[in-house]
Design a protein around this motif. Structure first.
Motif, PDB file in Angstrom:
ATOM      1  N   THR A  67       0.751  -1.192  -0.088  1.00 13.75           N
ATOM      2  CA  THR A  67      -0.074   0.062   0.091  1.00 13.75           C
ATOM      3  C   THR A  67       0.938   1.329   0.190  1.00 13.75           C
ATOM      4  O   THR A  67       0.742   2.253  -0.749  1.00 13.75           O
ATOM      5  CB  THR A  67      -0.946   0.049   1.145  1.00 13.75           C
ATOM      6  N   VAL A  84      -5.001  -4.835  -6.904  1.00 12.74           N
ATOM      7  CA  VAL A  84      -4.477  -5.593  -5.821  1.00 12.74           C
ATOM      8  C   VAL A  84      -5.220  -6.926  -5.725  1.00 12.74           C
ATOM      9  O   VAL A  84      -6.384  -6.818  -5.678  1.00 12.74           O
ATOM     10  CB  VAL A  84      -4.332  -4.785  -4.707  1.00 12.74           C
ATOM     11  N   THR A  93       0.142  -6.728  -7.494  1.00 14.13           N
ATOM     12  CA  THR A  93      -0.465  -5.961  -8.436  1.00 14.13           C
ATOM     13  C   THR A  93       0.660  -5.671  -9.517  1.00 14.13           C
ATOM     14  O   THR A  93       1.570  -6.474  -9.727  1.00 14.13           O
ATOM     15  CB  THR A  93      -0.623  -4.378  -7.955  1.00 14.13           C
ATOM     16  N   TYR A 106       4.860  -6.864  -5.383  1.00 10.36           N
ATOM     17  CA  TYR A 106       4.278  -7.774  -4.546  1.00 10.36           C
ATOM     18  C   TYR A 106       4.934  -7.534  -3.145  1.00 10.36           C
ATOM     19  O   TYR A 106       6.251  -7.273  -3.145  1.00 10.36           O
ATOM     20  CB  TYR A 106       4.057  -9.225  -4.971  1.00 10.36           C
TER      21      TYR A 106
END
Length: 116
Positions: A67, A84, A93, A106
């Motif tokens: 994130t 995602v 992603t 990732y």
């Protein structure tokens, strides 16, 4: 003794992808001459996945916090190519390279091996 790995990204716009690795990801590099940049990478892992036919390879970059990494990269204009996805082994992603290619990004959630 093998002491490293050399990854090649085939692209229709090598200059743009080199600029992405240099300016967006901030990877150190050496100029091998005539603007041919060779990049230092973070530590890497290799996994062998079963497939119907051999020959295909994939580059997936890893991070500690997907994130936060995505937010940082968005601020640098990076386009993500897939939503995602939460999987048993991690959260993944895709990143669009300026040359049109796609690489993975990732956050692993599997045990990590020590560096060779």
């Amino acid at each position: 003794m093998i002491n490293g790995a050399h990854v090649i990204i085939y692209t229709t716009d090598a200059e743009a992808d080199r600029a992405f690795l240099r300016d967006v990801l901030g990877w150190p590099y050496a100029d091998a001459g005539h603007g041919w940049l060779i990049f230092g990478t973070p530590p890497a892992e290799v996994a062998c996945h079963p497939a119907e036919s051999g020959g295909a390879h994939e580059l997936i970059l890893m991070c500690d916090d997907l994130t936060a990494t995505m937010a940082d990269l968005r601020g640098k204009g990076v386009e993500f190519t897939r939503p995602v996805e939460e999987l048993s082994w991690g959260v993944i992603t895709g990143i669009r390279l300026p040359g049109g290619g796609d690489i993975g990004l990732y956050e692993p959630r599997h045990p990590r091996p020590p560096a060779a």
